[in-house]
Design a protein around this motif. Structure first.
Motif, PDB file in Angstrom:
ATOM      1  N   THR A   7      23.598 -23.689  53.049  1.00  0.00           N
ATOM      2  CA  THR A   7      24.065 -22.911  51.948  1.00  0.00           C
ATOM      3  C   THR A   7      23.687 -24.053  50.624  1.00  0.00           C
ATOM      4  O   THR A   7      24.017 -23.854  49.471  1.00  0.00           O
ATOM      5  CB  THR A   7      25.481 -22.417  51.985  1.00  0.00           C
ATOM      6  OG1 THR A   7      26.542 -23.604  52.122  1.00  0.00           O
ATOM      7  CG2 THR A   7      25.825 -21.658  52.976  1.00  0.00           C
ATOM      8  N   ARG A  40      18.119 -10.307  51.541  1.00  0.00           N
ATOM      9  CA  ARG A  40      19.423 -10.507  51.186  1.00  0.00           C
ATOM     10  C   ARG A  40      19.567 -12.293  51.202  1.00  0.00           C
ATOM     11  O   ARG A  40      20.135 -12.814  50.390  1.00  0.00           O
ATOM     12  CB  ARG A  40      20.496  -9.872  51.790  1.00  0.00           C
ATOM     13  CG  ARG A  40      20.680  -8.531  51.091  1.00  0.00           C
ATOM     14  CD  ARG A  40      22.060  -7.879  51.763  1.00  0.00           C
ATOM     15  NE  ARG A  40      21.237  -6.675  52.387  1.00  0.00           N
ATOM     16  CZ  ARG A  40      21.683  -6.038  53.534  1.00  0.00           C
ATOM     17  NH1 ARG A  40      22.790  -6.686  54.315  1.00  0.00           N
ATOM     18  NH2 ARG A  40      21.227  -5.238  54.114  1.00  0.00           N
ATOM     19  N   GLU A  41      19.305 -12.618  52.368  1.00  0.00           N
ATOM     20  CA  GLU A  41      19.113 -14.225  52.623  1.00  0.00           C
ATOM     21  C   GLU A  41      18.457 -15.112  51.326  1.00  0.00           C
ATOM     22  O   GLU A  41      18.801 -15.871  51.191  1.00  0.00           O
ATOM     23  CB  GLU A  41      18.991 -14.494  53.897  1.00  0.00           C
ATOM     24  CG  GLU A  41      19.839 -13.711  54.886  1.00  0.00           C
ATOM     25  CD  GLU A  41      19.460 -14.002  56.293  1.00  0.00           C
ATOM     26  OE1 GLU A  41      18.113 -14.553  56.829  1.00  0.00           O
ATOM     27  OE2 GLU A  41      20.156 -13.627  57.395  1.00  0.00           O
ATOM     28  N   GLU A  42      17.263 -14.168  51.350  1.00  0.00           N
ATOM     29  CA  GLU A  42      16.409 -15.019  50.465  1.00  0.00           C
ATOM     30  C   GLU A  42      16.894 -14.818  48.849  1.00  0.00           C
ATOM     31  O   GLU A  42      17.086 -15.863  48.133  1.00  0.00           O
ATOM     32  CB  GLU A  42      14.928 -14.347  50.328  1.00  0.00           C
ATOM     33  CG  GLU A  42      14.114 -15.096  49.209  1.00  0.00           C
ATOM     34  CD  GLU A  42      12.680 -14.307  49.129  1.00  0.00           C
ATOM     35  OE1 GLU A  42      11.869 -14.783  48.422  1.00  0.00           O
ATOM     36  OE2 GLU A  42      12.531 -13.441  49.935  1.00  0.00           O
ATOM     37  N   TYR A  43      17.572 -13.843  48.406  1.00  0.00           N
ATOM     38  CA  TYR A  43      18.185 -13.532  47.403  1.00  0.00           C
ATOM     39  C   TYR A  43      19.397 -14.442  47.204  1.00  0.00           C
ATOM     40  O   TYR A  43      19.471 -15.143  46.044  1.00  0.00           O
ATOM     41  CB  TYR A  43      18.754 -11.934  47.184  1.00  0.00           C
ATOM     42  CG  TYR A  43      19.518 -11.776  45.930  1.00  0.00           C
ATOM     43  CD1 TYR A  43      18.982 -11.566  44.841  1.00  0.00           C
ATOM     44  CD2 TYR A  43      21.038 -11.604  46.003  1.00  0.00           C
ATOM     45  CE1 TYR A  43      19.490 -11.357  43.515  1.00  0.00           C
ATOM     46  CE2 TYR A  43      21.735 -11.416  44.864  1.00  0.00           C
ATOM     47  CZ  TYR A  43      21.197 -11.337  43.622  1.00  0.00           C
ATOM     48  OH  TYR A  43      21.960 -11.028  42.585  1.00  0.00           O
ATOM     49  N   GLN A  44      20.412 -14.679  48.094  1.00  0.00           N
ATOM     50  CA  GLN A  44      21.323 -15.680  48.055  1.00  0.00           C
ATOM     51  C   GLN A  44      20.818 -17.018  47.848  1.00  0.00           C
ATOM     52  O   GLN A  44      21.281 -17.577  47.051  1.00  0.00           O
ATOM     53  CB  GLN A  44      22.225 -15.383  49.363  1.00  0.00           C
ATOM     54  CG  GLN A  44      22.940 -14.065  49.383  1.00  0.00           C
ATOM     55  CD  GLN A  44      23.789 -13.876  50.807  1.00  0.00           C
ATOM     56  OE1 GLN A  44      23.417 -14.746  51.726  1.00  0.00           O
ATOM     57  NE2 GLN A  44      24.588 -13.051  50.915  1.00  0.00           N
ATOM     58  N   ARG A  45      19.835 -17.281  48.597  1.00  0.00           N
ATOM     59  CA  ARG A  45      19.379 -18.749  48.426  1.00  0.00           C
ATOM     60  C   ARG A  45      18.986 -18.890  46.941  1.00  0.00           C
ATOM     61  O   ARG A  45      19.160 -20.020  46.349  1.00  0.00           O
ATOM     62  CB  ARG A  45      18.208 -18.943  49.133  1.00  0.00           C
ATOM     63  CG  ARG A  45      17.538 -20.411  49.192  1.00  0.00           C
ATOM     64  CD  ARG A  45      16.475 -20.521  49.954  1.00  0.00           C
ATOM     65  NE  ARG A  45      15.155 -19.393  49.678  1.00  0.00           N
ATOM     66  CZ  ARG A  45      14.276 -19.628  48.578  1.00  0.00           C
ATOM     67  NH1 ARG A  45      14.584 -20.448  47.743  1.00  0.00           N
ATOM     68  NH2 ARG A  45      13.428 -18.592  48.496  1.00  0.00           N
ATOM     69  N   VAL A  47      19.671 -17.276  44.063  1.00  0.00           N
ATOM     70  CA  VAL A  47      20.765 -17.309  43.427  1.00  0.00           C
ATOM     71  C   VAL A  47      21.515 -18.788  43.175  1.00  0.00           C
ATOM     72  O   VAL A  47      21.839 -19.242  42.307  1.00  0.00           O
ATOM     73  CB  VAL A  47      21.880 -16.075  43.533  1.00  0.00           C
ATOM     74  CG1 VAL A  47      23.099 -16.287  42.787  1.00  0.00           C
ATOM     75  CG2 VAL A  47      21.397 -14.704  43.326  1.00  0.00           C
ATOM     76  N   MET A  48      21.738 -19.215  44.260  1.00  0.00           N
ATOM     77  CA  MET A  48      22.286 -20.519  44.473  1.00  0.00           C
ATOM     78  C   MET A  48      21.089 -21.433  43.723  1.00  0.00           C
ATOM     79  O   MET A  48      21.840 -22.479  43.032  1.00  0.00           O
ATOM     80  CB  MET A  48      22.362 -20.889  45.853  1.00  0.00           C
ATOM     81  CG  MET A  48      23.604 -20.068  46.574  1.00  0.00           C
ATOM     82  SD  MET A  48      25.024 -20.427  45.960  1.00  0.00           S
ATOM     83  CE  MET A  48      25.444 -21.998  46.421  1.00  0.00           C
TER      84      MET A  48
END
Length: 61
Positions: A7, A40-45, A47-48
Motif C-alpha cells: 500500500t 479498483r486496485e489500480e485506482y486505489q494505487r 489515488v495513493m
C-alpha cells in the motif's frame, strides 16, 4: 505462494499530481464508469500516488 499487496507509493516514478489525475480519468473512461476488481486496485494505487504528489495546500483542503 501468496503475495501481499503493497500500500506504499513507489517513489521511483516522480509524476505530478496532474499526470496521475490524467491517468485516473483515463482509467474511468476505459472502464465505462464501472471498475473491475483489478481496475479498483489500480485506482486505489493511483489515488495513493496522487495524494503523495498533491501539493500540501490541496491535501489540507
Amino acid at each position: 505462494m501468496l503475495h501481499s499487496m503493497s500500500t506504499t507509493v513507489e517513489p521511483s516514478s516522480e509524476r505530478s499530481a496532474a499526470e496521475v489525475n490524467e491517468e485516473i480519468r483515463a482509467l474511468w473512461l476505459r472502464s465505462g464508469g464501472t471498475l473491475s476488481v483489478e481496475q479498483r486496485e489500480e485506482y486505489q494505487r493511483l489515488v495513493m500516488e496522487w495524494a503523495a504528489a498533491a501539493p500540501e495546500s490541496a491535501q489540507a483542503a
